[in-house]
Scaffold this motif. Structure first.
Motif, short mmCIF file in Angstrom:
data_model
loop_
_atom_site.label_atom_id
_atom_site.label_comp_id
_atom_site.label_asym_id
_atom_site.label_seq_id
_atom_site.Cartn_x
_atom_site.Cartn_y
_atom_site.Cartn_z
N ARG A 1 -3.04 0.34 36.09
CA ARG A 1 -3.16 0.57 37.53
C ARG A 1 -2.94 -0.74 38.28
O ARG A 1 -3.37 -1.80 37.85
N CYS A 2 -2.29 -0.64 39.40
CA CYS A 2 -2.04 -1.81 40.23
C CYS A 2 -2.48 -1.47 41.65
O CYS A 2 -2.08 -0.45 42.21
N PHE A 3 -3.31 -2.32 42.23
CA PHE A 3 -3.80 -2.08 43.58
C PHE A 3 -3.14 -3.06 44.54
O PHE A 3 -3.08 -4.26 44.27
N LEU A 4 -2.69 -2.55 45.64
CA LEU A 4 -2.05 -3.37 46.65
C LEU A 4 -3.04 -3.56 47.80
O LEU A 4 -3.54 -2.58 48.36
N VAL A 5 -3.33 -4.80 48.13
CA VAL A 5 -4.26 -5.11 49.21
C VAL A 5 -3.44 -5.50 50.43
O VAL A 5 -2.62 -6.41 50.37
N VAL A 6 -3.67 -4.80 51.54
CA VAL A 6 -2.95 -5.07 52.78
C VAL A 6 -3.97 -5.48 53.83
O VAL A 6 -4.96 -4.79 54.06
N HIS A 7 -3.72 -6.60 54.47
CA HIS A 7 -4.59 -7.07 55.54
C HIS A 7 -4.45 -6.12 56.73
O HIS A 7 -3.36 -5.66 57.05
N PRO A 8 -5.57 -5.81 57.44
CA PRO A 8 -5.50 -4.87 58.56
C PRO A 8 -4.52 -5.28 59.66
O PRO A 8 -3.95 -4.42 60.33
N LEU A 9 -4.31 -6.58 59.86
CA LEU A 9 -3.36 -7.00 60.89
C LEU A 9 -1.92 -6.77 60.47
O LEU A 9 -1.03 -6.67 61.31
N ASP A 10 -1.68 -6.70 59.17
CA ASP A 10 -0.33 -6.47 58.67
C ASP A 10 -0.05 -4.99 58.43
O ASP A 10 1.08 -4.61 58.16
N ASP A 11 -1.06 -4.16 58.52
CA ASP A 11 -0.92 -2.73 58.24
C ASP A 11 -0.37 -2.01 59.46
O ASP A 11 -0.44 -2.49 60.59
N ALA A 12 0.17 -0.82 59.23
CA ALA A 12 0.67 0.01 60.34
C ALA A 12 -0.51 0.50 61.16
O ALA A 12 -1.56 0.85 60.62
#
Length: 72
Positions: free
Chosen positions: A10-21
Motif C-alpha cells: 500500500r502506498c499513501f499519498l499525503v497532500v497538503h490542504p493548500l495544494d489540494d483541490a
C-alpha cells in the motif's frame, strides 16, 4: 547476521490542504439557530463570568503598576 526488510504494497499519498483541490462548502442558511441545552447555557455563562473577571483583574493589575490604587 542480515536483516530482511519487507515493504507493504500500500502506498499513501499525503497532500497538503493548500495544494489540494477546493471543496464545495455546505450551505447553512436554511438550518436556523440551534437550541441550547441547560448545560451549554450554564457553561457559556460561566465562561462569560470568567472572562469578565479576568479582564477586571488585568485592569486592576495595570492600575497597580501605574501606582493609581494608593492615590485614590
Amino acid at each position: 547476521m542480515t536483516i530482511n526488510h519487507t515493504l507493504d504494497e500500500r502506498c499513501f499519498l499525503v497532500v497538503h490542504p493548500l495544494d489540494d483541490a477546493p471543496e464545495q462548502k455546505v450551505e447553512t442558511k436554511h438550518l436556523g439557530p440551534m437550541r441550547m441545552t441547560p448545560a451549554v447555557r450554564i457553561s457559556l455563562l460561566a465562561l462569560r463570568v470568567y472572562l469578565v473577571a479576568m479582564t477586571l483583574l488585568l485592569l486592576y493589575h495595570v492600575l497597580c503598576l501605574a501606582g493609581l490604587p494608593g492615590k485614590i
